[in-house]
Design an enzyme around this catalytic site. Sequence first.
Site, PDB file in Angstrom:
ATOM      1  CG  ASP A  67      42.226  36.466  32.937  1.00  0.00           C
ATOM      2  OD1 ASP A  67      43.188  35.672  32.980  1.00  0.00           O
ATOM      3  OD2 ASP A  67      42.167  37.475  33.647  1.00  0.00           O
ATOM      4  CG  ASP A 136      40.806  47.877  37.580  1.00  0.00           C
ATOM      5  OD1 ASP A 136      41.134  46.777  38.063  1.00  0.00           O
ATOM      6  OD2 ASP A 136      40.429  48.010  36.402  1.00  0.00           O
ATOM      7  CG  HIS A 138      41.067  43.619  37.056  1.00  0.00           C
ATOM      8  ND1 HIS A 138      41.652  44.546  36.224  1.00  0.00           N
ATOM      9  CD2 HIS A 138      41.993  42.638  37.192  1.00  0.00           C
ATOM     10  CE1 HIS A 138      42.850  44.142  35.881  1.00  0.00           C
ATOM     11  NE2 HIS A 138      43.084  42.987  36.458  1.00  0.00           N
ATOM     12  CD  GLU A 143      39.310  46.147  33.651  1.00  0.00           C
ATOM     13  OE1 GLU A 143      39.523  46.204  34.878  1.00  0.00           O
ATOM     14  OE2 GLU A 143      40.174  46.430  32.792  1.00  0.00           O
TER      15      GLU A 143
HETATM   16  C1  GLP Z   1      45.875  40.960  35.115  1.00  0.00           C
HETATM   17  C2  GLP Z   1      45.086  39.631  35.149  1.00  0.00           C
HETATM   18  C3  GLP Z   1      44.598  39.314  36.534  1.00  0.00           C
HETATM   19  C4  GLP Z   1      45.705  39.612  37.519  1.00  0.00           C
HETATM   20  C5  GLP Z   1      45.906  41.095  37.588  1.00  0.00           C
HETATM   21  C6  GLP Z   1      47.016  41.527  38.518  1.00  0.00           C
HETATM   22  O1  GLP Z   1      45.303  41.940  34.324  1.00  0.00           O
HETATM   23  N1  GLP Z   1      43.999  39.557  34.255  1.00  0.00           N
HETATM   24  O2  GLP Z   1      44.164  37.965  36.599  1.00  0.00           O
HETATM   25  O3  GLP Z   1      45.332  39.152  38.805  1.00  0.00           O
HETATM   26  O4  GLP Z   1      46.037  41.660  36.311  1.00  0.00           O
HETATM   27  O5  GLP Z   1      48.262  41.323  37.945  1.00  0.00           O
HETATM   28  P1  GLP Z   1      49.613  41.439  38.739  1.00  0.00           P
HETATM   29  O6  GLP Z   1      49.673  40.250  39.620  1.00  0.00           O
HETATM   30  O7  GLP Z   1      50.666  41.434  37.694  1.00  0.00           O
HETATM   31  O8  GLP Z   1      49.553  42.725  39.515  1.00  0.00           O
END
Ligand code: GLP
Length: 239
Positions: A67, A136, A138, A143
């Site tokens: 992404d 959440d 995702h 989402e």
């Molecule tokens: C972000 C990314 C995800 C990631 C998630 C968790 O928004 N788009 O690919 O896995 O949030 O992030 P973190 O590892 O910092 O908790």
Amino acid sequence: MRVISCKNYEQMSKIAAGFIKTLVQAKPEAVLGLATGSTPEGLYKELVSAYQNGELDFSQVHTVNLDEYEGLGPQHEQSYRYFMNDKLFKHINVKEENTYVPDGLAKNIEAMLADYEALIDSFGGVDLQLLGLGHDGHIGFNEPCDHFEQKTHRVKLNSITLEANKRFFANIDEVPKYAYTQGIGSIMKAKQIVMIVSGADKKEILHKVLYGPVCPEVPASILQFHKNVIVIADEKALA
Ligand code: GLP
């Protein structure tokens, strides 16, 4: 789903890196699906060390990221392209032209999204997709909603995600409101999926992902239907 319980973040990172190392050693031309966020940072350090020790050669590897924020270019420190260059790519011998991240500055968004999906298909799905887990539920930036999105698409980020990601920006208003992400269908094309999860703040959502009903309100729950998923999580996340 296979679940590996780890003592802590360091052990989770080492074990997860081990799966990527084994793959790249066995298949030097492997296609890696990569993720951003805080969770994979330790794993990327492990891969950089393994490269520096001569254990890994990325010269034939291709990488496809999940992404990107809409409106952020490669020079923006919070863009996912910048993150990947900074945390991994510039420290290893992967060829820049073999690394793919959705273009946050694309003028023709529809064409960029279609090309990204075609890229994934041209590889027949990635060999190993690394995933983190959003608070959440995702994966990528898929989402919670009322259906599983199939393909790479544009998404409006919800308030939980904006809140979680504001730590990287000066304030919440600076967090981009839209992003481009592989769809649930794109992710499910991967031959193998490794999801890493760390910390007590993920334990409720991880429980839903592993044991709750498969539903688009918890996007990562779809992983229950993939035939080759390994969840590597620390004790706090699995509590
Ligand atoms: C972000 C990314 C995800 C990631 C998630 C968790 O928004 N788009 O690919 O896995 O949030 O992030 P973190 O590892 O910092 O908790």
